[in-house]
Design a protein around this motif. Sequence first.
Motif, mmCIF file in Angstrom:
data_model
loop_
_atom_site.group_PDB
_atom_site.id
_atom_site.type_symbol
_atom_site.label_atom_id
_atom_site.label_comp_id
_atom_site.label_asym_id
_atom_site.label_seq_id
_atom_site.Cartn_x
_atom_site.Cartn_y
_atom_site.Cartn_z
ATOM 1 N N ASP A 16 0.804 -1.128 0.181
ATOM 2 C CA ASP A 16 0.009 0.075 -0.086
ATOM 3 C C ASP A 16 0.958 1.246 0.127
ATOM 4 O OD1 ASP A 16 -2.352 -1.329 -0.008
ATOM 5 O OD2 ASP A 16 -2.800 -1.188 2.122
ATOM 6 N N GLN A 17 2.119 1.220 0.893
ATOM 7 C CA GLN A 17 2.734 2.513 0.704
ATOM 8 C C GLN A 17 3.604 2.505 -0.360
ATOM 9 O OE1 GLN A 17 4.733 2.270 4.688
ATOM 10 N NE2 GLN A 17 3.062 3.210 6.011
ATOM 11 N N GLN A 18 4.663 1.635 -0.504
ATOM 12 C CA GLN A 18 5.488 1.601 -1.490
ATOM 13 C C GLN A 18 5.236 1.646 -2.885
ATOM 14 O OE1 GLN A 18 8.787 2.599 -0.382
ATOM 15 N NE2 GLN A 18 7.603 2.808 1.486
ATOM 16 N N ILE A 19 4.193 0.751 -3.163
ATOM 17 C CA ILE A 19 3.790 0.534 -4.474
ATOM 18 C C ILE A 19 2.450 1.068 -4.944
ATOM 19 C CG2 ILE A 19 3.360 -1.279 -6.236
ATOM 20 C CD1 ILE A 19 4.970 -3.130 -4.472
ATOM 21 N N LYS A 20 1.487 0.852 -4.443
ATOM 22 C CA LYS A 20 0.273 1.491 -4.635
ATOM 23 C C LYS A 20 -0.020 3.032 -4.460
ATOM 24 C CE LYS A 20 -4.777 0.461 -4.022
ATOM 25 N NZ LYS A 20 -5.708 0.022 -3.300
ATOM 26 N N GLY A 21 0.569 3.438 -3.199
ATOM 27 C CA GLY A 21 0.665 4.836 -2.809
ATOM 28 C C GLY A 21 1.518 5.531 -3.880
ATOM 29 N N GLU A 22 2.635 4.943 -4.187
ATOM 30 C CA GLU A 22 3.500 5.624 -5.235
ATOM 31 C C GLU A 22 3.002 5.607 -6.505
ATOM 32 O OE1 GLU A 22 7.068 7.906 -6.034
ATOM 33 O OE2 GLU A 22 5.948 7.529 -4.256
ATOM 34 N N ARG A 23 2.389 4.616 -7.045
ATOM 35 C CA ARG A 23 2.077 4.603 -8.273
ATOM 36 C C ARG A 23 0.553 5.682 -8.485
ATOM 37 N NH1 ARG A 23 -0.097 -0.986 -9.092
ATOM 38 N NH2 ARG A 23 -1.972 -0.355 -7.851
ATOM 39 N N ASN A 24 -0.250 5.520 -7.364
ATOM 40 C CA ASN A 24 -1.230 6.598 -7.349
ATOM 41 C C ASN A 24 -0.836 8.102 -7.265
ATOM 42 O OD1 ASN A 24 -3.145 4.673 -7.552
ATOM 43 N ND2 ASN A 24 -3.717 4.399 -5.448
ATOM 44 N N ARG A 25 0.293 8.262 -6.564
ATOM 45 C CA ARG A 25 0.715 9.808 -6.531
ATOM 46 C C ARG A 25 1.359 10.194 -7.815
ATOM 47 N NH1 ARG A 25 5.096 12.134 -6.926
ATOM 48 N NH2 ARG A 25 6.689 10.314 -6.727
ATOM 49 N N ILE A 26 2.162 9.157 -8.563
ATOM 50 C CA ILE A 26 2.485 9.787 -9.907
ATOM 51 C C ILE A 26 1.468 9.896 -10.528
ATOM 52 C CG2 ILE A 26 3.812 8.784 -12.021
ATOM 53 C CD1 ILE A 26 5.691 7.408 -9.750
ATOM 54 N N LEU A 27 0.360 8.918 -10.787
ATOM 55 C CA LEU A 27 -1.052 9.129 -11.860
ATOM 56 C C LEU A 27 -1.339 10.348 -11.621
ATOM 57 C CD1 LEU A 27 -2.220 5.349 -11.703
ATOM 58 C CD2 LEU A 27 -1.250 6.539 -13.615
ATOM 59 N N ASP A 28 -1.492 10.621 -10.232
ATOM 60 C CA ASP A 28 -2.225 12.236 -9.964
ATOM 61 C C ASP A 28 -1.380 13.165 -10.409
ATOM 62 O OD1 ASP A 28 -4.360 10.798 -8.828
ATOM 63 O OD2 ASP A 28 -3.513 11.450 -6.653
ATOM 64 N N GLU A 29 -0.089 13.166 -10.257
ATOM 65 C CA GLU A 29 0.573 14.294 -10.819
ATOM 66 C C GLU A 29 0.751 14.168 -12.259
ATOM 67 O OE1 GLU A 29 4.671 14.291 -9.314
ATOM 68 O OE2 GLU A 29 4.042 14.250 -7.332
ATOM 69 N N LEU A 30 0.482 13.370 -13.030
ATOM 70 C CA LEU A 30 0.542 13.323 -14.310
ATOM 71 C C LEU A 30 -0.526 13.991 -15.003
ATOM 72 C CD1 LEU A 30 1.252 9.326 -15.520
ATOM 73 C CD2 LEU A 30 2.756 11.331 -15.976
ATOM 74 N N GLU A 31 -1.445 14.311 -14.305
ATOM 75 C CA GLU A 31 -2.643 15.070 -14.776
ATOM 76 C C GLU A 31 -2.392 16.657 -15.023
ATOM 77 O OE1 GLU A 31 -6.161 14.445 -12.453
ATOM 78 O OE2 GLU A 31 -6.077 12.291 -12.614
ATOM 79 N N THR A 32 -1.121 16.986 -14.010
ATOM 80 C CA THR A 32 -0.924 18.401 -14.249
ATOM 81 C C THR A 32 0.564 18.746 -14.733
ATOM 82 O OG1 THR A 32 -0.230 18.154 -11.800
ATOM 83 C CG2 THR A 32 -2.459 18.883 -12.323
ATOM 84 N N LYS A 33 1.373 17.726 -14.591
ATOM 85 C CA LYS A 33 2.777 17.946 -15.332
ATOM 86 C C LYS A 33 3.552 16.648 -15.463
ATOM 87 C CE LYS A 33 4.801 17.321 -10.442
ATOM 88 N NZ LYS A 33 5.470 18.058 -9.387
ATOM 89 N N GLU A 34 4.622 16.690 -16.221
ATOM 90 C CA GLU A 34 5.239 15.633 -16.630
ATOM 91 C C GLU A 34 6.052 15.108 -15.523
ATOM 92 O OE1 GLU A 34 8.510 14.824 -20.201
ATOM 93 O OE2 GLU A 34 6.960 16.159 -20.564
#
Length: 134
Positions: A61-79
Amino acid sequence: MSRNDTNLLLKVVSENARANDPETVFYLTVSVGGTLITGRAISEDDFFELNANKMLKGFFDQQIKGERNRILDELETKEVDFPDQLREHFLYLDDAYYIQSGTLHPSNSGLSIQIRVADITSVSFTSFFPKIKE
């Protein structure tokens, strides 16, 4: 370099499989590295709720899913840099068996197995579960 190309049909199956929902039960037999594996597809969340995998849930949840979701959220606004290991898509099976020489292994009960979708070379939407004696 990591192979992260994905069979879109298997991606849809794995995203829609639910362990306790009879409407979305998918039985599969796949070939991975020349080995046949048969089982019932379940979701990523269901996989880490199984008793055999609960000890990994916090890390996942912390190291894989959480990090993946954080990156996906950032992809909406920046590279952003999206590491290959977080791009890979997995199929999760419960009550799974390896098929070797026409025999299911293990012989006593099924396993929970995580399979990288890019490693699957063939798929059949059938299963080879042991027959229940009546």
